[in-house]
Design a protein around this motif. Structure first.
Motif, PDB file in Angstrom:
ATOM      1  N   LEU A  77      30.403  40.916  43.249  1.00 22.98           N
ATOM      2  CA  LEU A  77      30.018  42.009  44.142  1.00 22.98           C
ATOM      3  C   LEU A  77      30.398  41.720  45.598  1.00 22.98           C
ATOM      4  CD1 LEU A  77      26.564  42.978  42.600  1.00 22.98           C
ATOM      5  CD2 LEU A  77      28.669  44.311  42.545  1.00 22.98           C
ATOM      6  N   PHE A 127      34.135  42.159  45.765  1.00 24.89           N
ATOM      7  CA  PHE A 127      34.622  43.505  45.502  1.00 24.89           C
ATOM      8  C   PHE A 127      34.204  44.500  46.588  1.00 24.89           C
ATOM      9  CE2 PHE A 127      33.799  47.713  43.596  1.00 24.89           C
ATOM     10  CZ  PHE A 127      35.128  48.084  43.430  1.00 24.89           C
ATOM     11  N   ILE A 128      32.949  44.468  46.995  1.00 27.27           N
ATOM     12  CA  ILE A 128      32.490  45.489  47.947  1.00 27.27           C
ATOM     13  C   ILE A 128      33.203  45.347  49.290  1.00 27.27           C
ATOM     14  CG2 ILE A 128      30.459  46.341  49.207  1.00 27.27           C
ATOM     15  CD1 ILE A 128      28.849  45.844  46.649  1.00 27.27           C
ATOM     16  N   ILE A 132      28.963  55.083  47.899  1.00 25.53           N
ATOM     17  CA  ILE A 132      30.184  55.153  48.721  1.00 25.53           C
ATOM     18  C   ILE A 132      31.131  56.185  48.127  1.00 25.53           C
ATOM     19  CG2 ILE A 132      32.297  53.847  49.264  1.00 25.53           C
ATOM     20  CD1 ILE A 132      30.482  51.387  49.727  1.00 25.53           C
ATOM     21  N   LYS A 133      31.259  56.188  46.817  1.00 27.94           N
ATOM     22  CA  LYS A 133      32.152  57.149  46.151  1.00 27.94           C
ATOM     23  C   LYS A 133      31.665  58.574  46.400  1.00 27.94           C
ATOM     24  CE  LYS A 133      34.130  58.087  41.587  1.00 27.94           C
ATOM     25  NZ  LYS A 133      35.533  57.884  41.881  1.00 27.94           N
ATOM     26  N   PHE A 148      37.184  53.492  44.878  1.00 26.49           N
ATOM     27  CA  PHE A 148      35.961  54.308  44.777  1.00 26.49           C
ATOM     28  C   PHE A 148      35.903  55.418  45.823  1.00 26.49           C
ATOM     29  CE2 PHE A 148      34.549  51.300  41.747  1.00 26.49           C
ATOM     30  CZ  PHE A 148      33.504  51.884  41.055  1.00 26.49           C
ATOM     31  N   GLY A 149      37.000  56.136  45.948  1.00 26.43           N
ATOM     32  CA  GLY A 149      37.028  57.288  46.838  1.00 26.43           C
ATOM     33  C   GLY A 149      36.818  56.944  48.301  1.00 26.43           C
ATOM     34  N   TRP A 150      37.258  55.767  48.692  1.00 21.49           N
ATOM     35  CA  TRP A 150      37.063  55.329  50.081  1.00 21.49           C
ATOM     36  C   TRP A 150      37.925  56.157  51.029  1.00 21.49           C
ATOM     37  CZ3 TRP A 150      33.778  52.379  52.700  1.00 21.49           C
ATOM     38  CH2 TRP A 150      34.126  51.989  54.002  1.00 21.49           C
ATOM     39  N   GLU A 151      37.267  56.708  52.023  1.00 22.58           N
ATOM     40  CA  GLU A 151      37.999  57.468  53.043  1.00 22.58           C
ATOM     41  C   GLU A 151      37.833  56.848  54.412  1.00 22.58           C
ATOM     42  OE1 GLU A 151      36.383  61.354  52.719  1.00 22.58           O
ATOM     43  OE2 GLU A 151      37.499  61.842  50.893  1.00 22.58           O
ATOM     44  N   LEU A 168      29.836  59.619  48.879  1.00 21.36           N
ATOM     45  CA  LEU A 168      30.021  59.991  50.284  1.00 21.36           C
ATOM     46  C   LEU A 168      31.480  60.347  50.562  1.00 21.36           C
ATOM     47  CD1 LEU A 168      27.789  57.274  52.007  1.00 21.36           C
ATOM     48  CD2 LEU A 168      27.400  59.744  52.005  1.00 21.36           C
ATOM     49  N   GLY A 169      32.399  59.728  49.824  1.00 26.77           N
ATOM     50  CA  GLY A 169      33.812  60.046  49.989  1.00 26.77           C
ATOM     51  C   GLY A 169      34.135  61.428  49.451  1.00 26.77           C
ATOM     52  N   GLN A 210      25.068  51.128  45.482  1.00 27.23           N
ATOM     53  CA  GLN A 210      25.667  51.484  46.774  1.00 27.23           C
ATOM     54  C   GLN A 210      27.162  51.782  46.644  1.00 27.23           C
ATOM     55  OE1 GLN A 210      23.685  52.035  49.613  1.00 27.23           O
ATOM     56  NE2 GLN A 210      22.325  51.834  47.857  1.00 27.23           N
ATOM     57  N   VAL A 211      27.809  51.102  45.680  1.00 25.40           N
ATOM     58  CA  VAL A 211      29.240  51.378  45.454  1.00 25.40           C
ATOM     59  C   VAL A 211      29.415  52.833  45.016  1.00 25.40           C
ATOM     60  CG1 VAL A 211      31.253  50.765  44.052  1.00 25.40           C
ATOM     61  CG2 VAL A 211      29.746  48.975  44.898  1.00 25.40           C
ATOM     62  N   THR A 231      25.465  46.927  52.748  1.00 26.80           N
ATOM     63  CA  THR A 231      25.481  46.255  51.441  1.00 26.80           C
ATOM     64  C   THR A 231      26.098  44.863  51.560  1.00 26.80           C
ATOM     65  OG1 THR A 231      25.857  48.448  50.530  1.00 26.80           O
ATOM     66  CG2 THR A 231      26.068  46.607  49.018  1.00 26.80           C
ATOM     67  N   ILE A 284      36.760  46.952  49.139  1.00 23.86           N
ATOM     68  CA  ILE A 284      36.987  48.395  48.934  1.00 23.86           C
ATOM     69  C   ILE A 284      37.892  49.011  50.021  1.00 23.86           C
ATOM     70  CG2 ILE A 284      35.837  50.661  48.905  1.00 23.86           C
ATOM     71  CD1 ILE A 284      33.599  49.371  47.268  1.00 23.86           C
ATOM     72  N   ASN A 305      32.912  64.513  51.452  1.00 23.46           N
ATOM     73  CA  ASN A 305      33.658  64.942  52.644  1.00 23.46           C
ATOM     74  C   ASN A 305      34.991  65.573  52.263  1.00 23.46           C
ATOM     75  OD1 ASN A 305      31.697  64.131  54.422  1.00 23.46           O
ATOM     76  ND2 ASN A 305      32.445  62.013  54.449  1.00 23.46           N
ATOM     77  N   ASN A 358      35.086  57.026  56.212  1.00 25.32           N
ATOM     78  CA  ASN A 358      34.253  57.802  57.136  1.00 25.32           C
ATOM     79  C   ASN A 358      33.040  56.978  57.564  1.00 25.32           C
ATOM     80  OD1 ASN A 358      32.074  58.243  55.270  1.00 25.32           O
ATOM     81  ND2 ASN A 358      33.389  59.722  54.222  1.00 25.32           N
ATOM     82  N   GLN A 377      30.358  56.061  54.987  1.00 22.12           N
ATOM     83  CA  GLN A 377      30.788  55.031  54.040  1.00 22.12           C
ATOM     84  C   GLN A 377      30.776  53.643  54.686  1.00 22.12           C
ATOM     85  OE1 GLN A 377      34.574  56.702  52.744  1.00 22.12           O
ATOM     86  NE2 GLN A 377      33.736  56.968  50.687  1.00 22.12           N
ATOM     87  N   VAL A 414      27.189  52.350  54.884  1.00 18.76           N
ATOM     88  CA  VAL A 414      26.670  51.871  53.586  1.00 18.76           C
ATOM     89  C   VAL A 414      27.334  50.540  53.221  1.00 18.76           C
ATOM     90  CG1 VAL A 414      26.560  52.368  51.106  1.00 18.76           C
ATOM     91  CG2 VAL A 414      26.136  54.195  52.768  1.00 18.76           C
ATOM     92  N   LEU A 415      28.645  50.495  53.403  1.00 17.38           N
ATOM     93  CA  LEU A 415      29.379  49.284  53.032  1.00 17.38           C
ATOM     94  C   LEU A 415      28.905  48.073  53.833  1.00 17.38           C
ATOM     95  CD1 LEU A 415      32.751  48.670  51.787  1.00 17.38           C
ATOM     96  CD2 LEU A 415      32.444  47.686  54.017  1.00 17.38           C
TER      97      LEU A 415
END
Lengths: 181, 456
Positions: free
Chosen positions: B168, B171-172, A174-175, B201-204, A177-178, A170-171, B216, B175, A181, B206, B209, B212-213
């Motif tokens: 996990l 960390f999750i 997330i990457k 990890f490219g967190w924006e 999905l980022g 899932q991590v 999880t 993010i 966009n 949105n 995301q 999903v976060l």
């Protein structure tokens, strides 16, 4: 005076050791006989010295085990006929039914140490039931763990690690999905 | 993927002014490290390194020379310390996961503190096992030659699994905060900013995301509860699956879990007190939290007392030959002062004093919590060690030193190093990452406003 005391003590010690060594100078011989008396296992030790049976001599009986001899009861003194009579237990384990029995005189004031032994068929053969040694059980080795145990353990471990691996995936989702966009 | 529009709007509310103020407050501790923090980190590092050196001596000179362990007491202070650290590692279960799932909104500023304490202590607990084994280079033999039927193997498996789960969970949920660090912290070394960039990890932020976060985090929150309970129970089974009278108890698993619950509450009180004072987080770690933690302490104290009654008074009522020596030793013998001090400070004090509102204020409650933690450490010492001095066969014709166990200086140094290591990991984490979850607190401010803002 002090030196004189030491001298006297030394003399006494010398005399005592000489007396003891002379006193133990007599030889004794033990003869073992085995017989069944009213279904009892009886062992008789005849002690003779110069061809004459001797009385009031302590005899110890023992049976040979793996590393050393196991005493059978307490020491018994010989009677007026020079015989010490022992009852041997009937449940002494043996590999082939045979027992090596020892009779000995030790530290006697008159007679030197002596020993005699004999073999007799009075042992109880122990039969080990090892038929279950290869069975799967909780107490068995690592290769013989119960199937239900292995399956249930692996199921629980697999289930938990499945969730953990899913979380790691899932991590990366997330990457993704980022960056999408 | 279709995302509900209302849900998307809800997540966007994190960017309002209230959130910005909060963010500044919670990120401030990362931007500057004061002299006090440097001294504290230096001190912990020195103690930890002293432990590493002591371990080197232990391994090169041999355990017989460097430790107090002998033929009868083969599990010494390393194992009792391991049990204490495993107890601490359940912070994530009792002070984060359960509160989160049962919708106690006050968990929000506490959850990350609890998760960090869990990860740090389970790391050190794992190290404790290896130190106690004596031959760490043979650790892999457990997997090659180990029996799945053995509680030792269960323990290794569950400790390793719980460690990964703790990583996990921490960390999750971290993010979004890593992204916040990346976007809002500038006066930091380049490598640190790069680290935030990689780990976020490219967190924006949105909606997809977030969805999903949150899903999880929820799964891991549910998972970590049985996993933590399993960890603690297996630690208890290391003892209770033996025939030794003092450990041969069906009560042991629940007894250990209840003890851990009390210890995690005490740990959280001290951690919250420290972070609140040092990082000026009074607006987030409020007196309300101490009030709630004090109430939790009373509840856990009584539960722990209940299991202690089962564990000690029921065998004492029967006073069978096998238990008699050990129990009399504890109740009226040479361990009596030690035992009753532990009962008083570790069970009676936390069960009774926080019943009074004044005792649930930050300072008094922290002092009580400190007493509980110290007593808790010694409680495990009393569980592990005195029992071994009463084996099933009487002790005969052995050197005097075999009859009594006294930990050596090397053992005590290593134990101190594991405690220092736990504190060091927590401290270093709080200097690189927000110790309070910005987004979880922000979410709470929005969703649970009544409870958090209007409390007193």
């Amino acid at each position: 005076m002090k030196n004189c005391n030491w001298f006297m003590v030394t003399c006494f010690m010398l005399l005592f050791s000489m007396a003891t060594s002379f006193a133990q100078d007599k030889e004794a011989k033990i003869t073992l006989t085995f017989e069944k008396v009213d279904s009892l296992n009886v062992c008789k030790a005849l002690v003779v010295s110069d061809g004459v049976p001797v009385k009031d001599v302590s005899v110890k009986l023992s049976v040979k085990r793996l590393y050393s001899n196991l005493p059978v009861g307490d020491a018994i003194a010989t009677d007026s006929t020079g015989v010490a009579t022992f009852e041997v237990p009937q449940d002494i384990p043996s590999r082939n039914g045979k027992l090596f029995i020892f009779a000995n005189i030790s530290d006697d004031e008159v007679y030197m140490n002596a020993e005699a032994s004999g073999e007799v068929n009075w042992g109880t053969v122990v039969v080990s039931d090892n038929s279950n040694v290869k069975e799967r059980s909780i107490s068995a080795g690592r290769n013989a763990a119960p199937i239900y145990f292995i399956v249930s353990s692996l199921l629980v471990i697999g289930l938990v690690w499945g969730f953990l691996i899913y979380a790691v995936l899932q991590v990366f989702k997330i990457k993704r999905l980022g960056s999408a966009n | 993927m279709s995302i509900d529009k209302a849900e998307s709007v809800k997540y966007e509310t994190f960017t309002q002014e209230e959130y910005m103020i909060m963010k500044d407050d919670l990120l401030r501790p990362i931007e500057k490290i004061g002299i006090g923090a440097k001294i504290w980190i230096g001190f912990l590092t020195a103690v930890f390194l002293a432990g590493v050196f002591a371990y080197y001596l232990q391994e090169t000179r041999g355990k017989y020379v460097t430790t107090g362990l002998r033929d009868y007491t083969t599990w010494g202070v390393y194992i009792s310390n391991f049990l204490f650290l495993v107890a601490l590692s359940l912070s994530s279960v009792f002070m984060s996961a359960i509160l989160r799932l049962t919708n106690f909104q006050w968990y929000r500023p506490l959850s990350r503190i609890a998760d960090v304490i869990s990860l740090s202590s389970i790391t050190m607990a794992g190290i404790c096992i290896m130190i106690s084994m004596g031959r760490a280079d043979r650790l892999h033999h457990l997997f090659i030659y180990g029996r799945i039927q053995s509680p030792i193997i269960w323990d290794i498996i569950v400790v390793a699994t719980y460690f990964v789960a703790c990583v996990l969970v921490l960390f999750i949920a971290l993010i979004p905060s890593l992204s916040t660090c990346k976007n809002h912290l500038h006066n930091l070394p380049k490598w640190q900013l790069k680290m935030y960039d990689i780990l976020s990890f490219g967190w924006e932020g949105n909606a997809e995301q977030w969805k999903v976060l949150k899903k999880t985090v929820l799964i891991l929150t549910v998972l970590i509860i049985p996993l933590g309970i399993a960890l603690r129970t297996v630690s208890a089974w290391l003892f209770s699956t033996t025939l030794r009278p003092e450990w041969d108890s069906t009560n042991f698993g629940a007894y250990f879990v209840s003890g851990s619950a009390l210890i995690t509450v005490a740990t959280m009180v001290i951690a919250v007190y420290a972070f609140r004072k040092i990082y000026n987080l009074e607006n987030y770690l409020t007196e309300m939290h101490f009030d709630k933690l004090g109430q939790a302490m009373v509840l856990m104290g009584f539960i722990y007392a209940y299991f202690n009654i089962n564990e000690y008074l029921v065998p004492a009522y029967k006073m069978s030959g096998l238990h008699e020596n050990h129990l009399l030793d504890l109740f009226v013998g040479e361990e009596a002062l030690f035992y009753w001090s532990v009962v008083f400070f570790g069970i009676a004090v936390p069960s009774i004093l926080p019943l009074f509102r004044k005792m649930r204020k930050p300072l008094p409650l922290s002092i009580i919590a400190l007493a509980v933690l110290i007593a808790g450490w010694f409680k495990f010492y009393l569980i592990v060690i005195p029992g071994q001095a009463h084996p099933l066969l009487p002790i005969q014709d052995v050197p005097e030193t075999w009859k009594h166990y006294t930990p050596s200086l090397i053992e005590l140094t290593i134990v101190a190093a594991t405690i220092a290591g736990t504190l060091l990991l927590v401290t270093v984490f709080s200097k690189f990452f927000p110790i309070i979850s910005v987004w979880e607190v922000a979410e709470g401010k929005l969703e649970g406003k009544e409870e958090i803002i209007n409390y007193k």
